[in-house]
Design an enzyme around this catalytic site. Structure first.
Site, short mmCIF file in Angstrom:
data_model
loop_
_atom_site.label_atom_id
_atom_site.label_comp_id
_atom_site.label_asym_id
_atom_site.label_seq_id
_atom_site.Cartn_x
_atom_site.Cartn_y
_atom_site.Cartn_z
CB THR A 38 -0.89 -0.02 1.26
OG1 THR A 38 -1.54 1.25 1.40
CG2 THR A 38 -0.10 -0.27 2.54
CG ASP A 39 -1.14 4.98 -0.91
OD1 ASP A 39 -1.68 4.34 0.01
OD2 ASP A 39 -1.75 5.87 -1.55
CD GLU A 40 -3.33 3.57 4.55
OE1 GLU A 40 -3.09 3.46 5.77
OE2 GLU A 40 -4.47 3.59 4.08
CE1 TYR A 67 -3.37 -2.61 5.66
CE2 TYR A 67 -3.22 -0.26 5.20
CZ TYR A 67 -3.31 -1.56 4.76
OH TYR A 67 -3.34 -1.83 3.40
CE LYS A 92 -0.02 -4.57 2.90
NZ LYS A 92 -0.44 -5.88 2.31
P1 NAD Z 1 -9.82 -7.17 2.15
O1 NAD Z 1 -9.81 -6.90 3.61
O2 NAD Z 1 -11.04 -6.89 1.36
O3 NAD Z 1 -9.46 -8.71 1.89
C1 NAD Z 1 -8.45 -9.37 2.61
C2 NAD Z 1 -8.62 -10.86 2.36
O4 NAD Z 1 -7.56 -11.54 3.05
C3 NAD Z 1 -9.94 -11.44 2.87
O5 NAD Z 1 -10.50 -12.29 1.90
C4 NAD Z 1 -9.53 -12.21 4.13
O6 NAD Z 1 -10.37 -13.32 4.40
C5 NAD Z 1 -8.12 -12.66 3.77
N1 NAD Z 1 -7.30 -12.92 4.94
C6 NAD Z 1 -7.15 -12.13 6.05
N2 NAD Z 1 -6.34 -12.74 6.94
C7 NAD Z 1 -5.96 -13.92 6.39
C8 NAD Z 1 -5.12 -14.97 6.83
N3 NAD Z 1 -4.52 -14.95 8.02
N4 NAD Z 1 -4.93 -16.03 6.00
C9 NAD Z 1 -5.54 -16.09 4.79
N5 NAD Z 1 -6.37 -15.11 4.34
C10 NAD Z 1 -6.57 -14.04 5.13
O7 NAD Z 1 -8.55 -6.40 1.58
P2 NAD Z 1 -8.35 -5.63 0.19
O8 NAD Z 1 -8.84 -4.25 0.34
O9 NAD Z 1 -8.83 -6.48 -0.92
O10 NAD Z 1 -6.76 -5.57 0.16
C11 NAD Z 1 -6.01 -6.66 -0.36
C12 NAD Z 1 -4.53 -6.33 -0.27
O11 NAD Z 1 -4.26 -5.13 -0.98
C13 NAD Z 1 -4.04 -6.09 1.16
O12 NAD Z 1 -2.76 -6.64 1.28
C14 NAD Z 1 -3.99 -4.57 1.28
O13 NAD Z 1 -3.00 -4.17 2.21
C15 NAD Z 1 -3.62 -4.18 -0.14
N6 NAD Z 1 -4.08 -2.85 -0.57
C16 NAD Z 1 -5.40 -2.49 -0.45
C17 NAD Z 1 -5.83 -1.25 -0.93
C18 NAD Z 1 -7.27 -0.82 -0.84
O14 NAD Z 1 -7.58 0.33 -1.13
N7 NAD Z 1 -8.20 -1.68 -0.46
C19 NAD Z 1 -4.90 -0.39 -1.53
C20 NAD Z 1 -3.56 -0.79 -1.62
C21 NAD Z 1 -3.17 -2.03 -1.17
O1 DAU Z 2 -4.16 4.04 0.53
C1 DAU Z 2 -4.41 2.67 0.43
C2 DAU Z 2 -5.24 2.21 1.60
O2 DAU Z 2 -6.56 2.69 1.38
C3 DAU Z 2 -5.25 0.69 1.77
O3 DAU Z 2 -3.95 0.26 2.06
C4 DAU Z 2 -6.21 0.28 2.89
O4 DAU Z 2 -6.27 -1.12 2.97
C5 DAU Z 2 -7.58 0.83 2.58
O5 DAU Z 2 -8.47 0.54 3.63
C6 DAU Z 2 -7.52 2.36 2.36
O6 DAU Z 2 -7.21 3.04 3.60
P1 DAU Z 2 -7.98 4.38 4.05
O7 DAU Z 2 -7.90 4.50 5.51
O8 DAU Z 2 -7.54 5.54 3.22
O9 DAU Z 2 -9.50 3.99 3.55
P2 DAU Z 2 -10.92 4.21 4.23
O10 DAU Z 2 -11.95 3.85 3.22
O11 DAU Z 2 -11.00 3.59 5.58
O12 DAU Z 2 -10.97 5.79 4.44
C7 DAU Z 2 -10.81 6.71 3.36
C8 DAU Z 2 -10.80 8.10 3.95
O13 DAU Z 2 -12.11 8.41 4.46
C9 DAU Z 2 -9.85 8.28 5.12
O14 DAU Z 2 -9.26 9.57 5.06
C10 DAU Z 2 -10.74 8.15 6.35
C11 DAU Z 2 -12.07 8.70 5.86
N1 DAU Z 2 -13.28 8.08 6.47
C12 DAU Z 2 -13.39 6.72 6.44
C13 DAU Z 2 -14.50 6.10 7.00
C14 DAU Z 2 -14.62 4.60 6.98
C15 DAU Z 2 -14.28 8.89 7.01
O15 DAU Z 2 -14.19 10.13 7.01
N2 DAU Z 2 -15.36 8.26 7.56
C16 DAU Z 2 -15.52 6.91 7.58
O16 DAU Z 2 -16.53 6.41 8.12
#
Ligand code: NAD
Ligand code: DAU
Length: 371
Positions: free
Chosen positions: A134-136, A176, A180
């Protein structure tokens, strides 16, 4: 490579990756390994679950012996590792689970890949361990003038002079992102120490179908539909860089096949938006699609206590990926939001199933509850 292990394939991004690979590469066996935590839902893959080149295995990536066995029995050549705990708010409440899954789980997977691949006569030849990050991990960027930008949803702006680049120093702030970051370091250490062919990508915020409704976009679409309050953290001034999930899956496909060994690629859409503007676009779109007056539901916006350690701004420079591999995002934000809103409104049963927790009870009956 023929036998691909996708971890976390029942989650949001993983399900799009599995669908793409199963459909595009009929000669690959795609093994989806997922623990089915609250975030894993096999309904995300119901359209491809009967394909002959798809196989699901319920397992925990932290269970090293089991993972090693799976590498051996499935003859795994390539790994696309997405399994993780992914929600920042949960990590603030429960950091241990994040360290366990994201750090120890990644280490267990790396070690299983190492032991299995090193046992083969061909060793690491034509093998790949692709880690999705992730970019985080880069921390937070400054905003040039956080108060000075007026809320204008007609076009997004660039809210600062800096961007996350592949050589930006790691500076994670939440449990988180700290977990990562640690997992990214382990992946690179396995390349540098053992010569494992690895690649790491760091992507910005994804949105689109099948995202668990704890994240901003699906949560707010559902709340607008049912006219529930929209809890905006702080003043809604934080900036995120949004990418449609299928564009991320396309990038993963490209990098898995053509990315250079040991490289890092940033993935992002050059698409910065302040949270409050995203919320207004969602209100406008949901209201219109439901036949309400546009912006009728603006009064659902409720400013609440800010997230602890809330990163101010994320913005990715993905020019390396464009320059070296020719990738660019295919959708404008408004188009992506329109598709996303329509998907959640059309798939009420999916949303109800996820929010009620029914799918978890179903899997517990089917696979047993090993939590
Ligand atoms: P998600 O939470 O929707 O899915 C995570 C999946 O991993 C689920 O299916 C869960 O059951 C599985 N999982 C969790 N713990 C596990 C374990 N111990 N063993 C096996 N499986 C397990 O997540 P997502 O948003 O699809 O993100 C997927 C990946 O991409 C993550 O590594 C996250 O850090 C990365 N990522 C997400 C975002 C985003 O915006 N969602 C952006 C950048 C990177
Ligand atoms: O940048 C990549 C990341 O983006 C991934 O690595 C993470 O897995 C993914 O969850 C996401 O993280 P964020 O924290 O940015 O996403 P989230 O949807 O939780 O929140 C987006 C923005 O909105 C953040 O600034 C927090 C804000 N927010 C979120 C929620 C859930 C609110 O203001 N209210 C809310 O209820």
């Amino acid at each position: 490579m023929k036998n691909i292990l996708v971890t976390g394939g029942a989650g949001f991004i993983g399900s799009h990756v599995v669908r793409l690979f199963v459909s595009k590469y009929p000669d690959y066996k795609v093994v989806n390994l997922d623990k089915l935590t609250y975030a894993g839902n096999l309904a995300n893959l119901s359209d491809i679950e009967d394909r002959p080149n798809y196989k699901f295995i319920k397992a925990d990536i932290c269970d090293y012996e089991r993972i090693l066995e799976i590498f051996k029995t499935e003859h795994i050549d390539g790994v696309i590792h997405l399994a993780a705990e992914s929600h920042v708010d949960r990590s603030i409440k429960d950091p241990f689970t994040f360290a366990r899954t994201n750090v120890m789980g990644t280490l267990s997977l790396l070690q299983a890949a190492k032991v299995y691949w090193e046992s083969l006569p061909s060793g690491y030849k034509e093998k790949k361990f692709y880690h999705i990050s992730t970019d985080e991990v880069y921390g937070a960027l400054a905003m040039t003038d956080p108060q000075g930008h007026k809320s204008d949803i007609s076009s997004h702006e660039v809210y600062g002079d800096d961007f996350f680049r592949e050589d930006t120093k790691y500076d994670p702030h939440s449990p988180y992102s700290a977990a990562k970051a640690s997992s990214d370091h382990f992946v690179r250490a396995y390349h540098d120490t053992y010569g494992m062919p690895t690649v790491v990508t760091n992507c910005s915020n994804n949105y689109g179908p099948y995202q668990f409704p704890e994240k901003l976009i699906p949560l707010f679409i559902n709340n607008i539909r049912y006219r529930k309050p929209l809890p905006v953290y702080g003043r809604g001034e934080n900036v995120r860089d949004w990418l449609y999930v299928e564009d991320h899956a396309r990038a993963i496909d490209l990098i898995f096949h053509r990315g250079k060994e040991a490289e890092t690629y940033n993935i992002g859409g050059f698409n910065e938006w302040k949270n409050i503007d995203v919320v207004k676009i969602l209100i406008k779109t949901v209201d219109r699609v439901l036949g309400r007056k546009e912006f009728e539901d603006l009064d659902l916006i409720t400013y609440v206590t800010d997230r602890q350690g809330h990163d101010l701004r994320y913005a990715i420079d993905s020019s390396k990926l464009k320059r070296e591999l020719g990738w660019k995002p295919s959708l404008q934000f408004e188009e992506g939001i329109e598709k996303t809103v329509r998907w959640y409104l059309d798939n009420e049963a999916w949303m109800n199933n996820v929010t009620s927790g029914d799918y978890q009870r179903y899997y517990e009956e089917m696979y047993g509850d090993d939590k």
